[in-house]
Design an enzyme around this catalytic site. Structure first.
Site, PDB file in Angstrom:
ATOM      1  N   ASP A   1       0.907  -1.020   0.168  1.00  0.00           N
ATOM      2  CA  ASP A   1       0.124   0.005   0.098  1.00  0.00           C
ATOM      3  C   ASP A   1       0.991   1.243   0.052  1.00  0.00           C
ATOM      4  O   ASP A   1       1.852   1.481   0.738  1.00  0.00           O
ATOM      5  CB  ASP A   1      -0.998   0.075   1.347  1.00  0.00           C
ATOM      6  CG  ASP A   1      -1.774   1.095   1.459  1.00  0.00           C
ATOM      7  OD1 ASP A   1      -2.521   1.133   0.412  1.00  0.00           O
ATOM      8  OD2 ASP A   1      -1.535   1.767   2.320  1.00  0.00           O
TER       9      ASP A   1
ATOM     10  N   GLU B   1       1.388   0.283  -4.986  1.00  0.00           N
ATOM     11  CA  GLU B   1       1.080   1.663  -5.238  1.00  0.00           C
ATOM     12  C   GLU B   1       2.205   2.455  -5.508  1.00  0.00           C
ATOM     13  O   GLU B   1       2.742   3.043  -4.339  1.00  0.00           O
ATOM     14  CB  GLU B   1      -0.108   2.107  -4.741  1.00  0.00           C
ATOM     15  CG  GLU B   1      -1.535   1.486  -4.374  1.00  0.00           C
ATOM     16  CD  GLU B   1      -2.381   2.116  -3.445  1.00  0.00           C
ATOM     17  OE1 GLU B   1      -3.443   2.350  -3.671  1.00  0.00           O
ATOM     18  OE2 GLU B   1      -1.860   2.534  -2.258  1.00  0.00           O
TER      19      GLU B   1
END
Length: 874
Positions: A472, A509
């Site tokens: 993340d 990400e």
């Protein structure tokens, strides 16, 4: 003067960096510390007992090496600290400040000091320490914690049934700052916490706090206590775990990933026993509806199941009987009503739902996903889930969230910051904790936070046999940290560790923003920095081109390639006049072509302008569109848990009058880019069956009602469950309400099953040919082309050719009309619709044809057609 802020930076044992107004040459600067945290500013003077070290200005400021390590401090003045190591270590257990006085001794400036740099320097060897609970072959157990700034650490120790703990002293290794206590295997099952006495800058006091182990391997319900556990204990190991056979490894370029939340997957699946719904155990229910569907996907070519965070997180009561539920029968309410989300809002702080991006303990399975959060079941059930999914043919990816914790300071959920205050989190210029990721940002650039990331990943890889990690907000990690993770995994071998670490995927990400944006503090693990590492990032360029608009658009009706821009306009002014739409659509087609090559920076093609460009020379929003060095570094997706799921995006953007069958064709067209492009394909679970979240764009806390997968098509697809929650969607309610009220937008069961079957066909096409997963940029350049690109290309149509042992021509037709694509070089060749598509029985798709005499491929409206055959010789 403000001691509640830390504007000075003690970056190593001999250097303080500090920026303040005016010249420093005529000022006397000191490093001061108070063992009792008694420093105060009273009437402009420094008060309270303290010790002092003089600071000398370093001419020229920081060295070049220090500027490279601390780029955000490059313009700060530098001061030399002269002290022996014992004095420095003593100061680090106290309240530390930096002061400046004028020639007369009057205090001019006083501020606290940030300490992570000097801690990493003085305690550099701590990165080699074993932390947490360790079992030894001789029958011993060691429990260790790194707490170099603590004045005192003890073990709080609970015997079975006892409410008050026994206090056991821990001894400190002065070289590493690690505190430890030794015991034996008889400690197994005991609850424990650390009692830490330490200065905390958040309160400006010496605090005594009871804290769980950041390296916990087992926990009680609601994470109140760590538990002594040996993950090699036979009682925690499922049958055949040691001989578990993994599905065949695939390269990142061949991976096809399906993303799902543990709870979403089964909480509404009536074929799962009630006590197992929403848990790890549901995946070990082989004949459930959900598992049968996963088996179909795996057989067709999905390689990995990506689980949203499944480590211990903070925001869900872990015991089922403590979880609250919305009142009344939500299904009886109108499809565009406000009441559903209002009732969910009333309980969402204490219901059973959250995505889990609020880490508490990084290396323990989440208790609410276990049938018994207070026992060892969370460990065994997680392992049984991995084994069951592997047996189905799917490898398992974990979504990991090392970029922030749910809280900092002295909050009860601040595990790391209560043990080494001010170290594990990234601090802003004045010492406040950065929160650009929504919570308290961690600092993996600091050695021991970077170590925690690597150690935790290895725990999941070795002890839980996890096959991949999705990071993340990976751009908030240093590239160096991600490369260290990759290197550590690559060292794992089946012979020594029971897993082949080289087969483990890493992607994440790669967004570039916040206090680290633009490499302000280090070279980031962001999209443009990871080429050549083998670490994948999500390709938002293709996503935006296919869907239309951008992730945080205010008007959800802005169209894209697969949502009708120019070819099927929805009439909203946000899309502009026709000539602007046409130009934007052709630009989007170029972005999609780059994405279909694996978003390679080196791939050369003819753009719609007629110019010959590379992916790296084509720009989107001011950044290079193509940035990958190899196709496996690109994650191609058109939806994920974030933002609206694909069906809902298309509901906003497509003309409202479009019937469900045509919506399904546009959905399939959008999904086809994730299957037929180079690189890793990624799909949100349920999009292959037209799953909706009733237009909710951020459903992390929206409860089961908006999130659960509804496996029975007779129950609908989740569309029309009420207006999406106001806390994230109220601005879109004027667009959403008329759509949700329209029953014609809900796809009937036969359309849902049609979409599933067509998606499986595309997966089988990818599975059966290596051309849809080439390993290198050279191969992609040699074998993938767009023969009709350039000034004359058709808006809404992309024609892609792949050459190898077999030739493929793939035509993506987003237009609401039949199109003809002429490839003169293929006249007299032999091409037909791919056997998997020919076998579909879909009369619409079977209208696709190739005319040998003219080289014309004909494809019906809103269709992706894959032709295979051989080109003419000579």
């Amino acid at each position: 003067m403000d001691l509640t802020r830390q504007r000075a930076h003690w970056i190593d044992r001999s250097t303080v960096a500090w920026r303040f107004e005016g010249p420093v040459g005529d000022r006397r600067c000191d490093l001061v510390w108070s063992a009792d945290a008694a420093l105060e500013i009273i009437d402009g003077a420094l008060s309270g007992p303290h010790e002092t070290l003089p600071l000398r200005v370093k001419p020229g400021g920081l060295t070049s090496a220090q500027r490279r390590q601390w780029p955000h401090l490059a313009d700060h003045a530098a001061f030399t600290v002269e002290a022996d190591e014992e004095t420095i270590k003593r100061a680090l257990t106290a309240q530390v400040a930096v002061t400046a006085r004028d020639e007369g001794g009057w205090l001019l400036v006083a501020t606290g000091a940030q300490l992570p740099g000097v801690l990493d320097d003085v305690y550099a060897d701590a990165v080699h320490a074993d932390l947490g609970c360790r079992f030894h072959d001789d029958g011993g157990v060691t429990i260790s914690v790194w707490a170099p700034t603590a004045r005192w650490v003890a073990l709080e120790w609970w015997a079975t049934g006892e409410t008050d703990p026994e206090i056991i002293a821990m001894w400190r290794d002065d070289h590493t700052g690690v505190w430890r206590v030794d015991g034996d295997w008889g400690w197994t099952g005991r609850r424990y916490r650390f009692r830490v006495e330490v200065y905390h800058p958040a309160t400006q006091r010496i605090e005594t706090m009871s804290v769980t182990d950041p390296y916990s391997v087992a926990l009680t319900a609601n994470s109140t206590h760590s538990v002594v556990a040996n993950l090699l204990d036979p009682l925690l190991i499922p049958a055949d775990w040691g001989t578990l056979r993994k599905p065949p490894a695939v390269s990142p370029a061949r991976a096809q990933v399906h993303e799902v939340s543990v709870r979403d997957f089964s909480i509404y699946d009536r074929s799962v026993p009630e006590q197992k719904r929403g848990t790890f155990a549901a995946f070990a229910t082989p004949n459930s509806t959900g598992m049968r569907h996963l088996r179909r996907l795996a057989d067709a070519g999905v390689t990995h199941l990506h689980l949203l965070p499944a480590f211990d997180f903070a925001t869900v009561p872990e015991r089922r009987d403590e979880q609250q539920h919305p009142e009344g029968d939500l299904a009886a309410l109108p499809p565009d009503a406000k009441e559903q989300q209002e009732r969910i809002d009333a309980v969402r702080a204490n219901d059973g739902y959250n995505w889990g991006y609020d880490p508490l303990h990084y290396s323990v399975p989440e208790g609410s996903y276990s049938t018994d959060p207070d026992g060892p079941e969370r460990i065994t059930e997680f392992r049984e889930m991995v084994a069951a999914l592997n047996g189905t043919g799917l490898r398992v990816v974990m979504d990991v969230v090392y970029n922030h914790t749910v809280a900092g300071g002295v909050n009860e959920h601040a595990v790391l910051d209560r043990i080494v205050p001010g170290y594990y989190h990234r601090l802003l210029a004045d010492g406040r904790v950065a929160d650009s990721t929504c919570c308290a940002n961690t600092a993996p650039e600091h050695a021991m936070m970077g170590k925690l990331v690597v150690d935790s990943v290895l725990r999941w890889a070795i002890d839980y046999k996890v096959d991949g990690f999705r990071f993340d907000l990976m751009g908030h990690h240093p590239r160096e940290n991600m490369v260290a993770v990759r290197t550590a995994l690559d060292r794992l071998t089946p012979q020594r560790d029971g897993v082949d670490g080289r087969s483990i995927l890493i992607y994440g990400e790669g967004w570039d923003f916040g206090e680290v944006g633009g490499n302000q503090r280090f070279v980031q693990a962001s999209q443009l920095q990871l080429a050549g590492t083998g670490i994948g990032t999500f390709n938002d360029r293709l996503r935006d081109a296919v869907r239309g608009g951008q992730a945080f658009e205010t008007n959800p009706r802005s169209q894209g390639y697969a949502s009708g821009l120019f070819t099927d306009p929805n009439g909203d002014d946000v899309n502009g006049p026709a000539e602007h739409q046409r130009a934007r659509l052709l630009f989007q087609q170029d972005l999609i072509k780059i994405g279909l090559t694996g978003n390679l920076s080196s791939y050369r093609f003819v753009a719609s302008s007629g110019a010959v460009v590379t992916g790296g020379e084509f720009y989107y929003n001011g950044a290079r569109a193509g940035y990958c060095a190899s196709p496996g570094e690109c994650v191609t997706y058109v939806d994920a848990h974030d933002n609206e799921i694909l069906f809902d995006t298309l509901a906003f953007k497509l003309p409202a009058s479009l019937p469900p069958a045509d919506r399904a064709r546009m959905q399939l067209l959008a999904l086809s880019f994730t299957v037929l492009g180079q690189g890793m394909g990624f799909v949100a679970a349920g999009s292959e069956r037209l799953r909706s979240k009733s237009l909710d764009r951020n459903s992390f806390d929206s409860g089961d009602w908006f999130n659960a997968i509804r496996w029975d098509p007779a129950e609908g697809n989740g569309f029309g469950l009420g207006l999406p929650p106001a806390w994230d969607n109220a601005d879109k309610w004027p667009f959403a309400a008329p759509l949700l009220a329209d029953p014609a937008l809900i796809p009937p069961p036969e359309v849902i099953e049609w979409t599933v079957e067509r998606y499986l066909e595309l997966l089988r096409i990818r599975r059966d040919s290596p051309l849809f997963g080439l390993a290198t940029a050279v191969e992609v350049q040699d074998r993938v082309s767009f023969p009709l690109s350039g000034r004359g290309e058709t808006p809404g149509v992309i024609t892609m050719r792949l050459t190898g042992v077999d030739d493929f021509v793939v035509i993506f037709n987003a237009a609401p009309r039949t199109v003809a694509q002429k490839l003169p070089d293929l006249r007299y060749g032999s091409f037909d619709l791919h056997p998997h598509q020919r076998a579909s029985g879909d009369d619409h798709l079977l209208q696709s044809a190739f005319d040998q005499a003219t080289g014309i491929f004909t494809v019906p409206p809103r269709t992706v057609a894959v032709f295979t055959g051989t080109a003419p010789r000579g």
